[in-house]
Every structure is written in structure tokens, then in C-alpha cells.
Design a protein around this motif. Structure first.
Motif, PDB file in Angstrom:
ATOM      1  N   ASN A   1      57.896   0.338  12.150  1.00 54.54           N
ATOM      2  CA  ASN A   1      57.615   1.590  11.459  1.00 54.54           C
ATOM      3  C   ASN A   1      56.360   1.821  11.100  1.00 54.54           C
ATOM      4  O   ASN A   1      55.493   1.064  10.622  1.00 54.54           O
ATOM      5  CB  ASN A   1      58.394   1.586  10.100  1.00 54.54           C
ATOM      6  N   ILE A   2      55.763   3.039  11.674  1.00 55.01           N
ATOM      7  CA  ILE A   2      54.284   3.528  11.513  1.00 55.01           C
ATOM      8  C   ILE A   2      54.312   4.568  10.795  1.00 55.01           C
ATOM      9  O   ILE A   2      54.921   5.635  11.190  1.00 55.01           O
ATOM     10  CB  ILE A   2      53.784   3.535  12.925  1.00 55.01           C
ATOM     11  N   ILE A   3      53.420   4.655   9.745  1.00 55.63           N
ATOM     12  CA  ILE A   3      53.234   5.924   8.870  1.00 55.63           C
ATOM     13  C   ILE A   3      51.844   6.425   9.337  1.00 55.63           C
ATOM     14  O   ILE A   3      50.910   5.580   9.201  1.00 55.63           O
ATOM     15  CB  ILE A   3      53.537   5.752   7.505  1.00 55.63           C
ATOM     16  N   LEU A   4      51.927   7.677   9.979  1.00 57.90           N
ATOM     17  CA  LEU A   4      50.538   8.438   9.929  1.00 57.90           C
ATOM     18  C   LEU A   4      50.355   9.493   8.935  1.00 57.90           C
ATOM     19  O   LEU A   4      51.397   9.982   8.428  1.00 57.90           O
ATOM     20  CB  LEU A   4      50.888   9.017  11.343  1.00 57.90           C
ATOM     21  N   PHE A   5      49.216   9.443   8.452  1.00 58.46           N
ATOM     22  CA  PHE A   5      48.936  10.154   7.297  1.00 58.46           C
ATOM     23  C   PHE A   5      47.576  10.752   7.567  1.00 58.46           C
ATOM     24  O   PHE A   5      46.650  10.630   8.169  1.00 58.46           O
ATOM     25  CB  PHE A   5      48.818   9.305   5.876  1.00 58.46           C
TER      26      PHE A   5
ATOM     27  N   ASN B   1      46.367   9.946   0.770  1.00 61.44           N
ATOM     28  CA  ASN B   1      45.527   8.784   0.271  1.00 61.44           C
ATOM     29  C   ASN B   1      46.106   7.966  -0.944  1.00 61.44           C
ATOM     30  O   ASN B   1      45.873   6.583  -1.063  1.00 61.44           O
ATOM     31  CB  ASN B   1      44.196   8.934   0.125  1.00 61.44           C
ATOM     32  N   ASN B   2      46.797   8.457  -1.858  1.00 61.59           N
ATOM     33  CA  ASN B   2      47.198   8.016  -3.031  1.00 61.59           C
ATOM     34  C   ASN B   2      48.899   7.442  -2.557  1.00 61.59           C
ATOM     35  O   ASN B   2      49.283   6.638  -3.302  1.00 61.59           O
ATOM     36  CB  ASN B   2      47.395   8.991  -4.181  1.00 61.59           C
ATOM     37  N   PHE B   3      49.222   8.145  -1.572  1.00 61.41           N
ATOM     38  CA  PHE B   3      50.715   7.741  -1.266  1.00 61.41           C
ATOM     39  C   PHE B   3      50.575   6.657  -0.507  1.00 61.41           C
ATOM     40  O   PHE B   3      51.678   5.561  -0.612  1.00 61.41           O
ATOM     41  CB  PHE B   3      51.458   9.075  -0.445  1.00 61.41           C
ATOM     42  N   VAL B   4      49.814   6.236   0.187  1.00 64.20           N
ATOM     43  CA  VAL B   4      49.625   4.938   0.997  1.00 64.20           C
ATOM     44  C   VAL B   4      49.655   3.659   0.218  1.00 64.20           C
ATOM     45  O   VAL B   4      50.490   2.772   0.141  1.00 64.20           O
ATOM     46  CB  VAL B   4      48.522   4.881   2.018  1.00 64.20           C
ATOM     47  N   PRO B   5      48.884   3.656  -1.089  1.00 64.85           N
ATOM     48  CA  PRO B   5      49.036   2.326  -1.943  1.00 64.85           C
ATOM     49  C   PRO B   5      50.203   2.304  -2.535  1.00 64.85           C
ATOM     50  O   PRO B   5      50.632   1.264  -2.662  1.00 64.85           O
ATOM     51  CB  PRO B   5      47.812   2.666  -2.781  1.00 64.85           C
ATOM     52  N   PHE B   6      50.910   3.369  -2.663  1.00 58.33           N
ATOM     53  CA  PHE B   6      51.999   3.500  -3.489  1.00 58.33           C
ATOM     54  C   PHE B   6      53.105   2.579  -2.650  1.00 58.33           C
ATOM     55  O   PHE B   6      53.741   1.982  -3.101  1.00 58.33           O
ATOM     56  CB  PHE B   6      52.597   4.938  -3.909  1.00 58.33           C
ATOM     57  N   LEU B   7      53.075   3.216  -1.540  1.00 62.21           N
ATOM     58  CA  LEU B   7      53.991   2.613  -0.474  1.00 62.21           C
ATOM     59  C   LEU B   7      53.769   1.006  -0.184  1.00 62.21           C
ATOM     60  O   LEU B   7      54.790   0.290   0.103  1.00 62.21           O
ATOM     61  CB  LEU B   7      54.215   3.127   0.884  1.00 62.21           C
ATOM     62  N   ILE B   8      52.449   0.629  -0.062  1.00 62.04           N
ATOM     63  CA  ILE B   8      52.407  -0.832  -0.083  1.00 62.04           C
ATOM     64  C   ILE B   8      52.662  -1.543  -1.013  1.00 62.04           C
ATOM     65  O   ILE B   8      53.299  -2.592  -0.817  1.00 62.04           O
ATOM     66  CB  ILE B   8      50.785  -1.077   0.210  1.00 62.04           C
ATOM     67  N   LYS B   9      52.623  -1.070  -2.270  1.00 62.00           N
ATOM     68  CA  LYS B   9      53.203  -1.664  -3.607  1.00 62.00           C
ATOM     69  C   LYS B   9      54.629  -1.742  -3.278  1.00 62.00           C
ATOM     70  O   LYS B   9      55.071  -2.932  -3.781  1.00 62.00           O
ATOM     71  CB  LYS B   9      52.668  -1.025  -4.762  1.00 62.00           C
ATOM     72  N   TYR B  10      55.350  -1.067  -2.926  1.00 58.99           N
ATOM     73  CA  TYR B  10      56.764  -1.138  -3.013  1.00 58.99           C
ATOM     74  C   TYR B  10      57.669  -1.592  -1.590  1.00 58.99           C
ATOM     75  O   TYR B  10      58.523  -1.714  -1.303  1.00 58.99           O
ATOM     76  CB  TYR B  10      57.431   0.287  -3.319  1.00 58.99           C
ATOM     77  N   ASP B  11      56.573  -1.757  -0.611  1.00 59.36           N
ATOM     78  CA  ASP B  11      56.944  -2.403   0.544  1.00 59.36           C
ATOM     79  C   ASP B  11      57.112  -3.829   0.774  1.00 59.36           C
ATOM     80  O   ASP B  11      56.243  -4.337   1.235  1.00 59.36           O
ATOM     81  CB  ASP B  11      56.116  -1.776   1.785  1.00 59.36           C
ATOM     82  N   LYS B  12      58.082  -4.231   0.006  1.00 58.08           N
ATOM     83  CA  LYS B  12      58.136  -5.760  -0.231  1.00 58.08           C
ATOM     84  C   LYS B  12      58.306  -6.515   1.086  1.00 58.08           C
ATOM     85  O   LYS B  12      58.016  -7.612   1.009  1.00 58.08           O
ATOM     86  CB  LYS B  12      59.378  -6.155  -1.245  1.00 58.08           C
ATOM     87  N   ASN B  13      59.100  -5.964   1.983  1.00 53.48           N
ATOM     88  CA  ASN B  13      59.171  -6.514   3.268  1.00 53.48           C
ATOM     89  C   ASN B  13      58.365  -6.461   4.378  1.00 53.48           C
ATOM     90  O   ASN B  13      58.343  -6.916   5.493  1.00 53.48           O
ATOM     91  CB  ASN B  13      60.676  -6.308   3.773  1.00 53.48           C
ATOM     92  N   ASN B  14      57.070  -5.729   4.075  1.00 52.69           N
ATOM     93  CA  ASN B  14      55.913  -5.229   4.911  1.00 52.69           C
ATOM     94  C   ASN B  14      56.396  -4.682   6.273  1.00 52.69           C
ATOM     95  O   ASN B  14      56.109  -5.329   7.305  1.00 52.69           O
ATOM     96  CB  ASN B  14      55.070  -6.803   5.049  1.00 52.69           C
ATOM     97  N   ILE B  15      57.412  -3.799   6.200  1.00 53.71           N
ATOM     98  CA  ILE B  15      57.970  -3.202   7.396  1.00 53.71           C
ATOM     99  C   ILE B  15      57.235  -2.136   7.799  1.00 53.71           C
ATOM    100  O   ILE B  15      57.188  -1.462   8.902  1.00 53.71           O
ATOM    101  CB  ILE B  15      59.358  -2.725   7.009  1.00 53.71           C
TER     102      ILE B  15
END
Length: 79
Positions: free
Chosen positions: A2-6, A14-28
Motif C-alpha cells: 500500500n503506497i500513499i502519495l501525498f 503533511n499532518n495526515f501522514v503522521p496521523f496515519l503512521i500513528k494508527y498504522d499498527k501493522n506498518n502496511i
């Protein structure tokens, strides 16, 4: 994969990415700003239509744009 381009110059993105990293527990998710060389290579490889003002998800070779991308991302995060 899964690749997210922003949009790397968008404050919301730029604020969305750290939010996603925080909740992406399985590092997908893997992330790339569209304005980087990696982002440009991904855009070309997957033939992404790019307006540079959105979030784009590439999931299993399929490309999702804007709200469709956000919905698919939300389905995969916890919390």
C-alpha cells in the motif's frame, strides 16, 4: 503493498501522514510525497493521474484518488 502519495507542500496532507503512521499498527503503508523523486517514479510506474493536490492510494496495483483513497485508507487503520 500500500503506497500513499501525498502533496508534500499541503499542510493538511503533511499532518495526515503522521496521523496515519500513528494508527498504522501493522506498518502496511509506505509514504511518498508527490514532489520527490520516489513519488515521481511511482507516479510514472503506476500511470497515476496527478493533480498534485490530493492524496492517492495504490493498493494491490489499483489506484484510488481523493475521497476514495481516504475511505480505503480508513478501512485499514485501527484506532
Amino acid at each position: 503493498m500500500n503506497i500513499i502519495l501525498f502533496d508534500g507542500v499541503c499542510n493538511l496532507c503533511n499532518n495526515f501522514v503522521p496521523f496515519l503512521i500513528k494508527y498504522d499498527k501493522n506498518n502496511i503503508f509506505h509514504f511518498a510525497a508527490m514532489q520527490t523523486m520516489a513519488g515521481e517514479n511511482i507516479i510514472q510506474e503506476y500511470r497515476v493521474l496527478n493533480d498534485r493536490k490530493s492524496v492517492i492510494l495504490i493498493k494491490n496495483g489499483m489506484v484510488f484518488y481523493k475521497s476514495d483513497a481516504v475511505i480505503e485508507i480508513a478501512k485499514q487503520i485501527t484506532g
